[in-house]
Design a protein around this motif. Structure first.
Motif, PDB file in Angstrom:
ATOM      1  N   THR A 221     -33.456 -75.049   8.852  1.00  0.00           N
ATOM      2  CA  THR A 221     -34.738 -75.731   9.078  1.00  0.00           C
ATOM      3  C   THR A 221     -35.416 -76.033   7.752  1.00  0.00           C
ATOM      4  OG1 THR A 221     -35.007 -74.569  11.185  1.00  0.00           O
ATOM      5  CG2 THR A 221     -36.974 -75.573  10.242  1.00  0.00           C
TER       6      THR A 221
ATOM      7  N   THR B 115     -45.290 -78.571   3.887  1.00  0.00           N
ATOM      8  CA  THR B 115     -46.701 -78.294   4.100  1.00  0.00           C
ATOM      9  C   THR B 115     -47.541 -79.261   3.273  1.00  0.00           C
ATOM     10  OG1 THR B 115     -46.211 -75.961   4.441  1.00  0.00           O
ATOM     11  CG2 THR B 115     -48.495 -76.522   3.964  1.00  0.00           C
TER      12      THR B 115
ATOM     13  N   ALA C 138     -38.722 -84.533  11.907  1.00  0.00           N
ATOM     14  CA  ALA C 138     -39.982 -83.783  11.923  1.00  0.00           C
ATOM     15  C   ALA C 138     -41.059 -84.550  12.689  1.00  0.00           C
ATOM     16  CB  ALA C 138     -40.453 -83.527  10.494  1.00  0.00           C
TER      17      ALA C 138
ATOM     18  N   THR D 232     -51.472 -74.847  10.164  1.00  0.00           N
ATOM     19  CA  THR D 232     -50.985 -73.484   9.933  1.00  0.00           C
ATOM     20  C   THR D 232     -51.934 -72.659   9.066  1.00  0.00           C
ATOM     21  OG1 THR D 232     -49.666 -74.340   8.075  1.00  0.00           O
ATOM     22  CG2 THR D 232     -48.563 -74.093  10.201  1.00  0.00           C
TER      23      THR D 232
ATOM     24  N   ALA E 246     -41.283 -83.967   4.997  1.00  0.00           N
ATOM     25  CA  ALA E 246     -40.119 -83.311   5.606  1.00  0.00           C
ATOM     26  C   ALA E 246     -39.002 -84.317   5.882  1.00  0.00           C
ATOM     27  CB  ALA E 246     -40.534 -82.598   6.889  1.00  0.00           C
TER      28      ALA E 246
ATOM     29  N   SER F  48     -38.948 -77.221   6.167  1.00  0.00           N
ATOM     30  CA  SER F  48     -40.372 -77.313   6.480  1.00  0.00           C
ATOM     31  C   SER F  48     -41.138 -77.842   5.284  1.00  0.00           C
ATOM     32  CB  SER F  48     -40.928 -75.938   6.885  1.00  0.00           C
ATOM     33  OG  SER F  48     -40.261 -75.438   8.020  1.00  0.00           O
TER      34      SER F  48
ATOM     35  N   GLN G  73     -45.319 -84.561   7.833  1.00  0.00           N
ATOM     36  CA  GLN G  73     -44.192 -85.180   8.526  1.00  0.00           C
ATOM     37  C   GLN G  73     -43.390 -86.078   7.596  1.00  0.00           C
ATOM     38  OE1 GLN G  73     -45.342 -88.180  11.349  1.00  0.00           O
ATOM     39  NE2 GLN G  73     -43.505 -87.919  12.597  1.00  0.00           N
TER      40      GLN G  73
ATOM     41  N   GLY H  70     -47.266 -82.802  11.652  1.00  0.00           N
ATOM     42  CA  GLY H  70     -47.479 -81.392  11.331  1.00  0.00           C
ATOM     43  C   GLY H  70     -48.551 -80.741  12.183  1.00  0.00           C
TER      44      GLY H  70
ATOM     45  N   SER I 191     -41.599 -79.587  10.502  1.00  0.00           N
ATOM     46  CA  SER I 191     -40.240 -79.061  10.291  1.00  0.00           C
ATOM     47  C   SER I 191     -39.200 -79.994  10.887  1.00  0.00           C
ATOM     48  CB  SER I 191     -40.105 -77.667  10.921  1.00  0.00           C
ATOM     49  OG  SER I 191     -41.023 -76.770  10.338  1.00  0.00           O
ATOM     50  N   THR I 192     -38.074 -80.071  10.195  1.00  0.00           N
ATOM     51  CA  THR I 192     -36.919 -80.813  10.693  1.00  0.00           C
ATOM     52  C   THR I 192     -35.686 -79.924  10.570  1.00  0.00           C
ATOM     53  OG1 THR I 192     -35.580 -82.804  10.403  1.00  0.00           O
ATOM     54  CG2 THR I 192     -36.514 -81.843   8.427  1.00  0.00           C
ATOM     55  N   GLN I 193     -34.676 -80.193  11.390  1.00  0.00           N
ATOM     56  CA  GLN I 193     -33.459 -79.382  11.385  1.00  0.00           C
ATOM     57  C   GLN I 193     -32.268 -80.221  10.934  1.00  0.00           C
ATOM     58  OE1 GLN I 193     -33.531 -77.865  15.497  1.00  0.00           O
ATOM     59  NE2 GLN I 193     -33.958 -75.837  14.663  1.00  0.00           N
TER      60      GLN I 193
ATOM     61  N   THR J 287     -48.075 -78.067   8.696  1.00  0.00           N
ATOM     62  CA  THR J 287     -46.642 -77.878   8.448  1.00  0.00           C
ATOM     63  C   THR J 287     -45.816 -78.646   9.474  1.00  0.00           C
ATOM     64  OG1 THR J 287     -47.036 -75.685   7.519  1.00  0.00           O
ATOM     65  CG2 THR J 287     -44.797 -76.176   8.211  1.00  0.00           C
TER      66      THR J 287
END
Length: 295
Positions: A171, A175, A212, A218, A186, A173, A183, A215, A55-57, A53
């Motif tokens: 956020t 997967t 991101a 997870t 995202a 995300s 990456q 990853g 994640s980017t904001q 996983t």
């Protein structure tokens, strides 16, 4: 003896019996625990397909020159985060992201068309070069990542959005099966959202706060699955031992014969241990009987 005292005594006896059973079968219990723990570790580490996983904001807000209107716009943007969450997972955004993932390139410099040289004709009929000819130059593109073939429906199941109360930042995300693919997904969805949201809503400022990174794993959680396997081994081994003990009809105590069956205890026969080299034959019995007659 009261009923409560009798129940307490039975519970004490049962717990004592359970402790004796555990101590007696400790080796088999350990074998079950270690065996199932190793099986769970092997399945989680080598059989299950890992998931990563990334994640980017993102931050979405409206630019305004009016200071009095800024607070109102900020509150409106906070309330609209749920709407952004729905838009970012819509087919419009995911279609563009899917197309970008198939060819993840970004325009760095636009193409330059060719231009002819410019000459000036003098009074004497000669020509003077005013501007040199310019050769055509192709556009310059930058490849962001490896190409991935991901359909919009696959992106919908791979992407999730989480929000924080009273915050304009949310956020995104993604997967996937590899860290690099997670990456890329995202960042592709975030990029497409940034380009499309001004056309969809009256929003003129979209910022990718943090792109991101690669990853992180997870799934599966190897340690947790291994611990569950060990615990399952303990429970299963205890159940087998208890069931075997409950199904055993061997009488272990005299009190069971007298209290439960109502029989009278006439005595006990002690256990006799004979030498290993001792054998009973007919001659031995004859010698013993003749010796008794002599006496």
């Amino acid at each position: 003896m009261s009923a409560e005292q009798q129940n307490n005594e039975e519970v004490t006896i049962d717990l004592r019996r359970l402790f004796i059973l555990i101590r007696k079968h400790i080796i088999s219990i350990l074998i079950w625990m270690i065996g199932l723990g190793l099986i769970a570790y092997g399945v989680s580490e080598y059989v299950l397909v890992p998931k990563y996983t990334a994640s980017t904001q993102l931050l979405v807000n409206r630019k305004t020159a009016d200071a009095n209107q800024a607070y109102t716009n900020q509150q409106a943007d906070i309330n609209a985060v749920t709407t952004y969450k729905d838009i970012i997972t819509s087919n419009v955004i995911l279609k563009g992201a899917s197309k970008y993932l198939a060819n993840p390139v970004t325009l760095v410099k636009k193409a330059t068309p060719a231009k002819k040289a410019v000459y000036k004709t003098n009074d004497d009929g000669t020509r003077t070069l005013v501007k040199k000819a310019v050769k055509a130059k192709p556009a310059v593109y930058k490849r962001e990542s490896k190409s991935y073939s991901v359909s919009p429906s696959e992106l919908a199941s791979a992407v999730s959005v989480t929000t924080t109360t009273s915050s304009q930042v949310f956020t995104l995300s993604a997967t996937a099966e590899t860290p690099a693919k997670a990456q890329a997904i995202a960042n592709a969805v975030a990029k497409e959202f940034k380009e499309q949201i001004p056309k969809i809503m009256d929003v003129n400022n979209v910022t990718i706060v943090a792109e991101a990174p690669k990853g992180t794993k997870t799934f599966p959680k190897v340690k947790m699955i291994t611990a569950v396997g060990v615990l399952a081994g303990l429970v299963i081994s205890l159940l087998i031992i208890i069931i075997k003990d409950l199904s055993d009809t061997t009488v272990r105590e005299d009190s069971f014969m007298t209290n439960e069956l109502g029989l009278t205890n006439l005595g006990e026969i002690a256990s006799i241990t004979m030498p290993k080299d001792w054998t009973f034959t007919a001659k031995t019995a004859e010698k013993r009987s003749s010796s008794r007659r002599r006496v």
